[in-house]
Scaffold this motif. Structure first.
Motif, PDB file in Angstrom:
ATOM      1  N   ASP A 262       0.915  -1.275  -0.140  1.00 14.14           N
ATOM      2  CA  ASP A 262      -0.021  -0.116   0.005  1.00 14.14           C
ATOM      3  C   ASP A 262       0.698   1.223  -0.105  1.00 14.14           C
ATOM      4  O   ASP A 262       0.470   2.304   0.603  1.00 14.14           O
ATOM      5  CB  ASP A 262      -0.999   0.015   1.236  1.00 14.14           C
ATOM      6  N   SER A 263       2.035   1.140  -0.772  1.00 11.64           N
ATOM      7  CA  SER A 263       2.875   2.253  -0.590  1.00 11.64           C
ATOM      8  C   SER A 263       2.644   3.214  -1.745  1.00 11.64           C
ATOM      9  O   SER A 263       3.450   4.308  -2.090  1.00 11.64           O
ATOM     10  CB  SER A 263       4.390   1.922  -0.738  1.00 11.64           C
ATOM     11  N   PHE A 264       1.855   2.935  -2.444  1.00 12.61           N
ATOM     12  CA  PHE A 264       1.599   3.812  -3.614  1.00 12.61           C
ATOM     13  C   PHE A 264       3.067   4.178  -4.618  1.00 12.61           C
ATOM     14  O   PHE A 264       3.320   5.230  -4.725  1.00 12.61           O
ATOM     15  CB  PHE A 264       1.047   5.277  -3.498  1.00 12.61           C
ATOM     16  N   ALA A 265       3.627   3.233  -4.882  1.00 11.98           N
ATOM     17  CA  ALA A 265       4.951   2.930  -5.383  1.00 11.98           C
ATOM     18  C   ALA A 265       5.038   3.516  -7.079  1.00 11.98           C
ATOM     19  O   ALA A 265       6.076   3.551  -7.472  1.00 11.98           O
ATOM     20  CB  ALA A 265       5.643   1.750  -5.250  1.00 11.98           C
ATOM     21  N   GLY A 266       3.739   4.054  -7.616  1.00  8.60           N
ATOM     22  CA  GLY A 266       3.935   4.616  -8.846  1.00  8.60           C
ATOM     23  C   GLY A 266       3.507   3.744  -9.928  1.00  8.60           C
ATOM     24  O   GLY A 266       3.138   2.305  -9.590  1.00  8.60           O
ATOM     25  N   PRO A 267       3.340   4.156 -11.182  1.00 10.20           N
ATOM     26  CA  PRO A 267       2.643   3.185 -11.988  1.00 10.20           C
ATOM     27  C   PRO A 267       3.377   1.828 -12.532  1.00 10.20           C
ATOM     28  O   PRO A 267       2.859   0.856 -12.576  1.00 10.20           O
ATOM     29  CB  PRO A 267       2.833   3.977 -13.464  1.00 10.20           C
ATOM     30  N   LEU A 268       4.805   1.639 -12.389  1.00 14.46           N
ATOM     31  CA  LEU A 268       5.428   0.651 -12.407  1.00 14.46           C
ATOM     32  C   LEU A 268       5.109  -0.602 -11.498  1.00 14.46           C
ATOM     33  O   LEU A 268       5.011  -1.770 -11.870  1.00 14.46           O
ATOM     34  CB  LEU A 268       6.942   0.681 -12.445  1.00 14.46           C
ATOM     35  N   ALA A 269       4.616  -0.293 -10.163  1.00 14.50           N
ATOM     36  CA  ALA A 269       4.077  -1.023  -9.448  1.00 14.50           C
ATOM     37  C   ALA A 269       2.957  -1.838  -9.889  1.00 14.50           C
ATOM     38  O   ALA A 269       2.533  -3.176  -9.782  1.00 14.50           O
ATOM     39  CB  ALA A 269       3.894  -0.551  -8.064  1.00 14.50           C
ATOM     40  N   GLY A 270       1.985  -0.968 -10.331  1.00 21.59           N
ATOM     41  CA  GLY A 270       0.947  -1.372 -10.854  1.00 21.59           C
ATOM     42  C   GLY A 270       1.139  -2.264 -12.199  1.00 21.59           C
ATOM     43  O   GLY A 270       0.400  -3.311 -12.420  1.00 21.59           O
ATOM     44  N   ILE A 271       1.833  -1.814 -13.040  1.00 21.08           N
ATOM     45  CA  ILE A 271       2.435  -2.624 -14.346  1.00 21.08           C
ATOM     46  C   ILE A 271       2.848  -4.017 -13.748  1.00 21.08           C
ATOM     47  O   ILE A 271       2.327  -5.325 -14.312  1.00 21.08           O
ATOM     48  CB  ILE A 271       3.457  -1.886 -15.057  1.00 21.08           C
ATOM     49  N   LEU A 272       3.719  -4.107 -12.722  1.00 20.67           N
ATOM     50  CA  LEU A 272       4.149  -5.447 -12.283  1.00 20.67           C
ATOM     51  C   LEU A 272       3.100  -6.181 -11.679  1.00 20.67           C
ATOM     52  O   LEU A 272       3.063  -7.438 -12.193  1.00 20.67           O
ATOM     53  CB  LEU A 272       5.375  -5.272 -11.039  1.00 20.67           C
TER      54      LEU A 272
ATOM     55  N   ARG B 124       1.904 -10.045 -13.534  1.00 19.67           N
ATOM     56  CA  ARG B 124       1.977 -11.426 -12.745  1.00 19.67           C
ATOM     57  C   ARG B 124       0.601 -11.870 -12.940  1.00 19.67           C
ATOM     58  O   ARG B 124       0.617 -13.354 -12.832  1.00 19.67           O
ATOM     59  CB  ARG B 124       2.370 -10.906 -11.259  1.00 19.67           C
ATOM     60  N   HIS B 125      -0.330 -11.072 -13.338  1.00 22.90           N
ATOM     61  CA  HIS B 125      -1.760 -11.831 -13.466  1.00 22.90           C
ATOM     62  C   HIS B 125      -2.137 -11.791 -15.005  1.00 22.90           C
ATOM     63  O   HIS B 125      -3.306 -12.143 -15.127  1.00 22.90           O
ATOM     64  CB  HIS B 125      -2.576 -10.898 -12.682  1.00 22.90           C
ATOM     65  N   CYS B 126      -1.472 -11.415 -15.795  1.00 20.63           N
ATOM     66  CA  CYS B 126      -1.608 -11.067 -17.384  1.00 20.63           C
ATOM     67  C   CYS B 126      -1.651 -12.641 -18.038  1.00 20.63           C
ATOM     68  O   CYS B 126      -0.840 -13.590 -17.813  1.00 20.63           O
ATOM     69  CB  CYS B 126      -0.494 -10.461 -17.937  1.00 20.63           C
ATOM     70  N   PRO B 127      -2.944 -13.019 -18.289  1.00 17.97           N
ATOM     71  CA  PRO B 127      -3.055 -14.106 -18.996  1.00 17.97           C
ATOM     72  C   PRO B 127      -2.705 -14.291 -20.473  1.00 17.97           C
ATOM     73  O   PRO B 127      -2.671 -15.492 -21.180  1.00 17.97           O
ATOM     74  CB  PRO B 127      -4.801 -14.597 -18.960  1.00 17.97           C
ATOM     75  N   THR B 128      -2.025 -13.442 -21.065  1.00 17.48           N
ATOM     76  CA  THR B 128      -1.561 -13.451 -22.179  1.00 17.48           C
ATOM     77  C   THR B 128      -0.230 -12.825 -22.460  1.00 17.48           C
ATOM     78  O   THR B 128       0.345 -12.580 -21.331  1.00 17.48           O
ATOM     79  CB  THR B 128      -2.453 -12.645 -23.332  1.00 17.48           C
ATOM     80  N   SER B 129       0.464 -13.290 -23.517  1.00 19.93           N
ATOM     81  CA  SER B 129       1.772 -12.897 -23.803  1.00 19.93           C
ATOM     82  C   SER B 129       2.159 -11.453 -23.393  1.00 19.93           C
ATOM     83  O   SER B 129       3.251 -11.217 -22.986  1.00 19.93           O
ATOM     84  CB  SER B 129       2.578 -13.399 -25.153  1.00 19.93           C
ATOM     85  N   LEU B 130       1.368 -10.642 -23.854  1.00 22.73           N
ATOM     86  CA  LEU B 130       1.456  -8.927 -23.909  1.00 22.73           C
ATOM     87  C   LEU B 130       0.350  -8.316 -22.958  1.00 22.73           C
ATOM     88  O   LEU B 130      -0.647  -8.570 -22.999  1.00 22.73           O
ATOM     89  CB  LEU B 130       1.667  -8.520 -25.232  1.00 22.73           C
ATOM     90  N   LEU B 131       0.980  -7.135 -22.440  1.00 16.68           N
ATOM     91  CA  LEU B 131       0.141  -6.129 -21.576  1.00 16.68           C
ATOM     92  C   LEU B 131       0.253  -4.825 -22.414  1.00 16.68           C
ATOM     93  O   LEU B 131       1.364  -4.170 -22.547  1.00 16.68           O
ATOM     94  CB  LEU B 131       0.730  -6.274 -20.203  1.00 16.68           C
ATOM     95  N   LEU B 132      -1.188  -4.441 -22.626  1.00 16.11           N
ATOM     96  CA  LEU B 132      -1.056  -3.146 -23.200  1.00 16.11           C
ATOM     97  C   LEU B 132      -1.399  -2.340 -22.088  1.00 16.11           C
ATOM     98  O   LEU B 132      -2.646  -2.107 -21.540  1.00 16.11           O
ATOM     99  CB  LEU B 132      -1.976  -3.031 -24.181  1.00 16.11           C
TER     100      LEU B 132
ATOM    101  N   ARG C 213       5.180 -10.139 -20.964  1.00 18.41           N
ATOM    102  CA  ARG C 213       5.091 -10.518 -19.556  1.00 18.41           C
ATOM    103  C   ARG C 213       6.446 -10.958 -19.037  1.00 18.41           C
ATOM    104  O   ARG C 213       6.540 -11.200 -17.817  1.00 18.41           O
ATOM    105  CB  ARG C 213       4.114 -11.361 -19.208  1.00 18.41           C
ATOM    106  N   ASP C 214       7.040 -11.463 -19.790  1.00 21.43           N
ATOM    107  CA  ASP C 214       8.615 -12.193 -19.513  1.00 21.43           C
ATOM    108  C   ASP C 214       9.385 -11.124 -18.789  1.00 21.43           C
ATOM    109  O   ASP C 214      10.329 -11.339 -18.274  1.00 21.43           O
ATOM    110  CB  ASP C 214       9.312 -12.704 -20.691  1.00 21.43           C
ATOM    111  N   LEU C 215       9.075  -9.791 -18.982  1.00 24.15           N
ATOM    112  CA  LEU C 215       9.860  -8.802 -18.551  1.00 24.15           C
ATOM    113  C   LEU C 215       9.562  -8.528 -17.001  1.00 24.15           C
ATOM    114  O   LEU C 215      10.064  -7.647 -16.274  1.00 24.15           O
ATOM    115  CB  LEU C 215       9.708  -7.544 -19.071  1.00 24.15           C
ATOM    116  N   SER C 216       8.592  -9.327 -16.520  1.00 25.20           N
ATOM    117  CA  SER C 216       8.248  -9.119 -14.836  1.00 25.20           C
ATOM    118  C   SER C 216       9.516  -9.282 -13.956  1.00 25.20           C
ATOM    119  O   SER C 216       9.433  -8.593 -13.143  1.00 25.20           O
ATOM    120  CB  SER C 216       7.184  -9.969 -14.409  1.00 25.20           C
ATOM    121  N   GLY C 217      10.234 -10.108 -14.213  1.00 25.89           N
ATOM    122  CA  GLY C 217      11.491 -10.340 -13.413  1.00 25.89           C
ATOM    123  C   GLY C 217      12.293  -9.192 -13.243  1.00 25.89           C
ATOM    124  O   GLY C 217      12.833  -8.629 -12.230  1.00 25.89           O
ATOM    125  N   GLN C 218      12.655  -8.602 -14.624  1.00 28.94           N
ATOM    126  CA  GLN C 218      13.511  -7.554 -14.636  1.00 28.94           C
ATOM    127  C   GLN C 218      12.744  -6.192 -14.010  1.00 28.94           C
ATOM    128  O   GLN C 218      13.437  -5.353 -13.238  1.00 28.94           O
ATOM    129  CB  GLN C 218      13.608  -6.958 -16.160  1.00 28.94           C
TER     130      GLN C 218
END
Length: 210
Positions: free
Chosen positions: A81-91, A95-103, A154-159
């Protein structure tokens, strides 16, 4: 990541994400995703448009979760709940993305560009990169980066997880570290942020007069 498989992907391999998880400080704390636009809460209006060019839609939100859930789309919260910015939401969404790509799209724009998914997918495939974002060119030749509009494998989640763990939060910096492709397009109203009460009122006045 087997980049050769990028060429086989289509818009059916893309999940849309509406980013509505910020503090909305420039809106006086008012939740931007719930501001009325075209007779609907802004995030709902945008999600309904985004689903026309993707396989499905997620909403990133950290407040008023029960309201967002009524829109009929899965709601994803940040890991804390730290509101760490848009990248936190993207991450969290990756992790929940059911497809290869996230728009990725922000919640404070008046519309989703009708060919956003296709434009970014073509750029990503042409450059064989796992990430692409929008840069607009005005009629006067001025360029402007719009990292809030991006297509991410979605493979960029680790980076991304490692980047955030290091204390970094800047979106464009992480994109550049990933050698992201830049999708250059003419300026369009769909990339203009309505992130202040004055901007929302001005847009609604113009839209209402049409």
């Amino acid at each position: 990541m087997p980049l050769q498989t990028l060429s086989t992907l289509t818009c059916n391999d893309i999940t849309g994400l509406i980013l509505a998880g910020g503090r909305s400080s420039r809106m006086g704390g008012q939740d931007k995703g719930l501001i009325q636009l075209h007779g609907l809460p802004q995030a709902q209006w945008l999600a309904q448009q985004l689903r026309l060019q993707t396989a499905g839609v997620l909403i990133s939100a950290n407040r008023h979760i029960n309201i967002y859930q009524r829109f009929g789309f899965p709601v994803i919260q940040d890991d804390d709940d730290s509101f760490a910015g848009p990248l936190a939401g993207i991450l969290a969404a990756l992790r929940h993305c059911p497809t290869s790509l996230l728009l990725v799209t922000p919640c404070d724009t008046p519309a989703v560009h009708p060919e956003l998914a296709l434009l970014l997918l073509r750029r990503l495939q042409q450059d064989e990169r796992p990430l692409a974002y929008i840069q607009t060119i005005s009629t006067t030749g001025e360029s402007r980066d719009h990292p809030g509009f991006a297509l991410i494998h979605r493979d960029l989640s680790g980076q991304l997880e490692a980047y955030l763990a290091s204390g970094q939060r800047r979106v464009l910096q992480w994109f550049r570290e990933q050698k992201a492709s830049v999708c250059v397009v003419p300026d369009h109203i769909s990339f203009h942020n309505l992130n202040t009460p004055e901007a929302v009122s001005a847009y609604q006045s113009v839209a209402g007069s049409r």
